[in-house]
Design a protein around this motif. Structure first.
Motif, PDB file in Angstrom:
ATOM      1  N   ALA A  47      -1.490   4.829   9.918  1.00 39.39           N
ATOM      2  CA  ALA A  47      -1.000   3.515   9.561  1.00 39.39           C
ATOM      3  C   ALA A  47      -1.673   3.046   8.280  1.00 39.39           C
ATOM      4  O   ALA A  47      -2.894   3.142   8.129  1.00 39.39           O
ATOM      5  CB  ALA A  47      -1.248   2.528  10.685  1.00 39.39           C
ATOM      6  N   LEU A  48      -0.870   2.540   7.309  1.00 39.49           N
ATOM      7  CA  LEU A  48      -1.384   1.997   6.057  1.00 39.49           C
ATOM      8  C   LEU A  48      -1.741   0.528   6.203  1.00 39.49           C
ATOM      9  O   LEU A  48      -2.502  -0.017   5.404  1.00 39.49           O
ATOM     10  CB  LEU A  48      -0.338   2.163   4.953  1.00 39.49           C
ATOM     11  CG  LEU A  48       0.165   3.591   4.714  1.00 39.49           C
ATOM     12  CD1 LEU A  48       1.250   3.586   3.642  1.00 39.49           C
ATOM     13  CD2 LEU A  48      -0.981   4.510   4.319  1.00 39.49           C
ATOM     14  N   TRP A  49      -1.149  -0.121   7.177  1.00 31.42           N
ATOM     15  CA  TRP A  49      -1.423  -1.554   7.439  1.00 31.42           C
ATOM     16  C   TRP A  49      -1.060  -1.823   8.889  1.00 31.42           C
ATOM     17  O   TRP A  49      -0.171  -1.187   9.452  1.00 31.42           O
ATOM     18  CB  TRP A  49      -0.559  -2.421   6.505  1.00 31.42           C
ATOM     19  CG  TRP A  49      -0.527  -3.868   6.889  1.00 31.42           C
ATOM     20  CD1 TRP A  49      -1.363  -4.840   6.448  1.00 31.42           C
ATOM     21  CD2 TRP A  49       0.393  -4.496   7.790  1.00 31.42           C
ATOM     22  NE1 TRP A  49      -1.052  -6.046   7.000  1.00 31.42           N
ATOM     23  CE2 TRP A  49       0.050  -5.861   7.849  1.00 31.42           C
ATOM     24  CE3 TRP A  49       1.462  -4.048   8.566  1.00 31.42           C
ATOM     25  CZ2 TRP A  49       0.723  -6.772   8.642  1.00 31.42           C
ATOM     26  CZ3 TRP A  49       2.135  -4.961   9.345  1.00 31.42           C
ATOM     27  CH2 TRP A  49       1.773  -6.323   9.380  1.00 31.42           C
ATOM     28  N   PRO A  69       4.252 -15.918  -1.526  1.00 28.48           N
ATOM     29  CA  PRO A  69       3.589 -15.549  -0.256  1.00 28.48           C
ATOM     30  C   PRO A  69       3.870 -14.098   0.081  1.00 28.48           C
ATOM     31  O   PRO A  69       5.015 -13.664   0.094  1.00 28.48           O
ATOM     32  CB  PRO A  69       4.229 -16.495   0.767  1.00 28.48           C
ATOM     33  CG  PRO A  69       5.565 -16.830   0.181  1.00 28.48           C
ATOM     34  CD  PRO A  69       5.383 -16.833  -1.301  1.00 28.48           C
ATOM     35  N   ALA A  70       2.817 -13.346   0.336  1.00 25.48           N
ATOM     36  CA  ALA A  70       2.951 -11.923   0.646  1.00 25.48           C
ATOM     37  C   ALA A  70       3.171 -11.746   2.133  1.00 25.48           C
ATOM     38  O   ALA A  70       2.312 -11.220   2.852  1.00 25.48           O
ATOM     39  CB  ALA A  70       1.716 -11.168   0.167  1.00 25.48           C
ATOM     40  N   SER A  71       4.326 -12.177   2.622  1.00 27.06           N
ATOM     41  CA  SER A  71       4.635 -12.033   4.039  1.00 27.06           C
ATOM     42  C   SER A  71       6.098 -11.655   4.203  1.00 27.06           C
ATOM     43  O   SER A  71       6.925 -11.942   3.344  1.00 27.06           O
ATOM     44  CB  SER A  71       4.322 -13.326   4.811  1.00 27.06           C
ATOM     45  OG  SER A  71       5.140 -14.365   4.325  1.00 27.06           O
ATOM     46  N   VAL A  72       6.387 -11.019   5.344  1.00 31.86           N
ATOM     47  CA  VAL A  72       7.743 -10.564   5.648  1.00 31.86           C
ATOM     48  C   VAL A  72       8.155 -11.195   6.967  1.00 31.86           C
ATOM     49  O   VAL A  72       7.440 -11.081   7.961  1.00 31.86           O
ATOM     50  CB  VAL A  72       7.805  -9.032   5.745  1.00 31.86           C
ATOM     51  CG1 VAL A  72       9.193  -8.588   6.174  1.00 31.86           C
ATOM     52  CG2 VAL A  72       7.408  -8.393   4.438  1.00 31.86           C
ATOM     53  N   SER A 120       6.714  -6.509  -5.151  1.00 35.99           N
ATOM     54  CA  SER A 120       6.144  -5.863  -6.336  1.00 35.99           C
ATOM     55  C   SER A 120       6.483  -6.613  -7.605  1.00 35.99           C
ATOM     56  O   SER A 120       5.851  -6.425  -8.636  1.00 35.99           O
ATOM     57  CB  SER A 120       6.638  -4.419  -6.442  1.00 35.99           C
ATOM     58  OG  SER A 120       8.043  -4.410  -6.641  1.00 35.99           O
ATOM     59  N   ALA A 121       7.496  -7.529  -7.578  1.00 40.04           N
ATOM     60  CA  ALA A 121       7.856  -8.272  -8.779  1.00 40.04           C
ATOM     61  C   ALA A 121       6.748  -9.221  -9.206  1.00 40.04           C
ATOM     62  O   ALA A 121       6.665  -9.592 -10.372  1.00 40.04           O
ATOM     63  CB  ALA A 121       9.146  -9.057  -8.534  1.00 40.04           C
ATOM     64  N   ALA A 145      -1.404  -5.805   1.650  1.00 39.81           N
ATOM     65  CA  ALA A 145      -1.966  -5.350   0.376  1.00 39.81           C
ATOM     66  C   ALA A 145      -1.419  -3.961   0.026  1.00 39.81           C
ATOM     67  O   ALA A 145      -2.180  -3.007  -0.197  1.00 39.81           O
ATOM     68  CB  ALA A 145      -3.491  -5.354   0.459  1.00 39.81           C
ATOM     69  N   LEU A 146      -0.112  -3.835   0.003  1.00 38.48           N
ATOM     70  CA  LEU A 146       0.529  -2.563  -0.342  1.00 38.48           C
ATOM     71  C   LEU A 146       1.364  -2.756  -1.621  1.00 38.48           C
ATOM     72  O   LEU A 146       1.903  -3.840  -1.872  1.00 38.48           O
ATOM     73  CB  LEU A 146       1.441  -2.094   0.796  1.00 38.48           C
ATOM     74  CG  LEU A 146       0.742  -1.774   2.127  1.00 38.48           C
ATOM     75  CD1 LEU A 146       1.783  -1.423   3.192  1.00 38.48           C
ATOM     76  CD2 LEU A 146      -0.245  -0.624   1.955  1.00 38.48           C
ATOM     77  N   PRO A 147       1.517  -1.725  -2.447  1.00 41.50           N
ATOM     78  CA  PRO A 147       2.275  -1.885  -3.708  1.00 41.50           C
ATOM     79  C   PRO A 147       3.787  -1.965  -3.513  1.00 41.50           C
ATOM     80  O   PRO A 147       4.505  -2.376  -4.403  1.00 41.50           O
ATOM     81  CB  PRO A 147       1.915  -0.627  -4.499  1.00 41.50           C
ATOM     82  CG  PRO A 147       1.559   0.387  -3.456  1.00 41.50           C
ATOM     83  CD  PRO A 147       0.922  -0.378  -2.326  1.00 41.50           C
TER      84      PRO A 147
END
Length: 362
Positions: free
Chosen positions: A78-80, A42-45, A138-139, A105-107
């Motif tokens: 802002a990038l996101w 999951p791409a969440s923080v 990024s992994a 959606a950032l690297p």
């Protein structure tokens, strides 16, 4: 691959909102929430914080929170960004998942900074830099099977680890640096007594008279030493390991004749007097006596022609050695009214015996 990571931090951020013209403090914390297989990371923080009143009391909710990510600590675009319109507060504490509304959606291959605004007010300052946990996103870009032994370039044996050296990478023992020496341990118990050793060999010393000869020109004592191999307490001939000699000193010169003694008192009556000289080692005779020689004992016997009344007569003897003229020991070994037996002392190797003279009176 399963990844769980979280971090919580607290800081004070002053801000002025449009709803209330008052200062508020925001304590912020965040962490990475990534679970499941590689295909479903999951791409969440995970992000947590606490809103407080100026006096320190917790702020009541719900509130609107807007989040933005930048590639600079100040300025820039802002990038996101995403907005959580109604976030519940529990004693001022909130928790949100960044990326749950707008995908992240950032690297995540460079430093990023998080900006936060509350209820549409100005963004809090300073921006919070992201720590390492979000960068684990990024992994998921590494394809399955992409990491091979050939790409690693070094395969270590069991019990080894890959170590960086001055020239590259090499396998080495998976151990850290030597630690300090530990304290000295307590003394162990005393061990059992060892077996009794073999009995030692006694050393013996024996002495004996040494005759005149090559070892001692004037005679002396022979000293022999060795080990008592048969433990009989006697130094046997086969046990002698060392021999030494303690020799008599050479005969000193004859001293001068002493002064003439005073005349004796006159006798009370007629007496008997016999005197003469005889050669050593031979039989002989003279007026009033005869001499017999015993070659076995080396002794001479003087027999008086007329016996004395008793053995209580006076006997004066004189024996000397040539060429030195030294006095030679001579003494009676048997004395009777009719005869006396004499024994002579030793001679040096270069000496010869002179005649022995005697006086017998009663």
């Amino acid at each position: 691959m399963v990844v769980n990571a979280a971090k919580k931090a607290e800081a004070a951020y002053p801000w002025r909102g449009t709803v209330r013209a008052a200062a508020m403090a925001l304590a912020l914390g965040w962490g990475l929430a990534a679970q499941g297989s590689h295909a479903a990371v999951p791409a969440s923080v995970s992000y947590q914080g606490q809103l407080t009143q100026p006096g320190g009391g917790p702020l009541a909710g719900p509130v609107q929170l807007q989040f933005r990510l930048y590639d600079a600590a100040t300025g820039g675009s802002a990038l996101w960004e995403e907005t959580h319109p109604a976030v519940a507060l529990a004693t001022g504490v909130f928790s949100v998942q960044l990326g749950s509304i707008a995908p992240l959606a950032l690297p995540f291959d460079q430093p990023y900074y998080l900006g936060v605004s509350v209820n549409g007010a100005a963004e809090l300052a300073p921006r919070m830099p992201l720590s390492s946990a979000p960068y684990a996103l990024s992994a998921k870009t590494v394809a399955d099977g992409a990491v091979t032994a050939a790409k690693i370039g070094q395969v270590c044996a069991v019990g080894e680890t890959l170590l960086q050296t001055a020239t590259g990478w090499a396998c080495g023992a998976a151990t850290g640096p030597q630690g300090p020496a530990g304290p000295v341990g307590a003394a162990g118990p005393i061990g059992p007594a060892g077996p009794t050793g073999a009995a030692g060999v006694r050393a013996l010393i024996a002495t004996a008279a040494e005759a005149v000869g090559a070892n001692c020109a004037t005679g002396g004592t022979r000293v022999q030493g060795g080990s008592d191999a048969n433990s009989n307490g006697v130094l046997d001939a086969g046990e002698v390991s060392a021999t030494a000699y303690v020799c008599n000193g050479a005969q000193g010169p004859q001293g001068p004749a002493g002064p003439q003694g005073p005349a004796g008192p006159a006798g009370g009556g007629a007496g008997n007097l016999v005197h003469g000289c005889f050669s050593v080692g031979q039989a002989g005779s003279g007026t009033g006596y005869t001499v017999a020689y015993d070659g076995g004992t080396g002794q001479h016997q003087i027999t008086f022609t007329t016996a004395f009344a008793s053995a209580g007569y006076t006997l004066v003897l004189d024996a000397r050695a040539a060429p030195t003229g030294r006095a030679r020991a001579v003494h009676p070994v048997a004395k009777a009214a009719g005869a006396v037996t004499l024994a002579l002392g030793w001679l040096d190797s270069a000496e010869t015996a002179q005649p022995v003279c005697f006086i017998a009176a009663q």
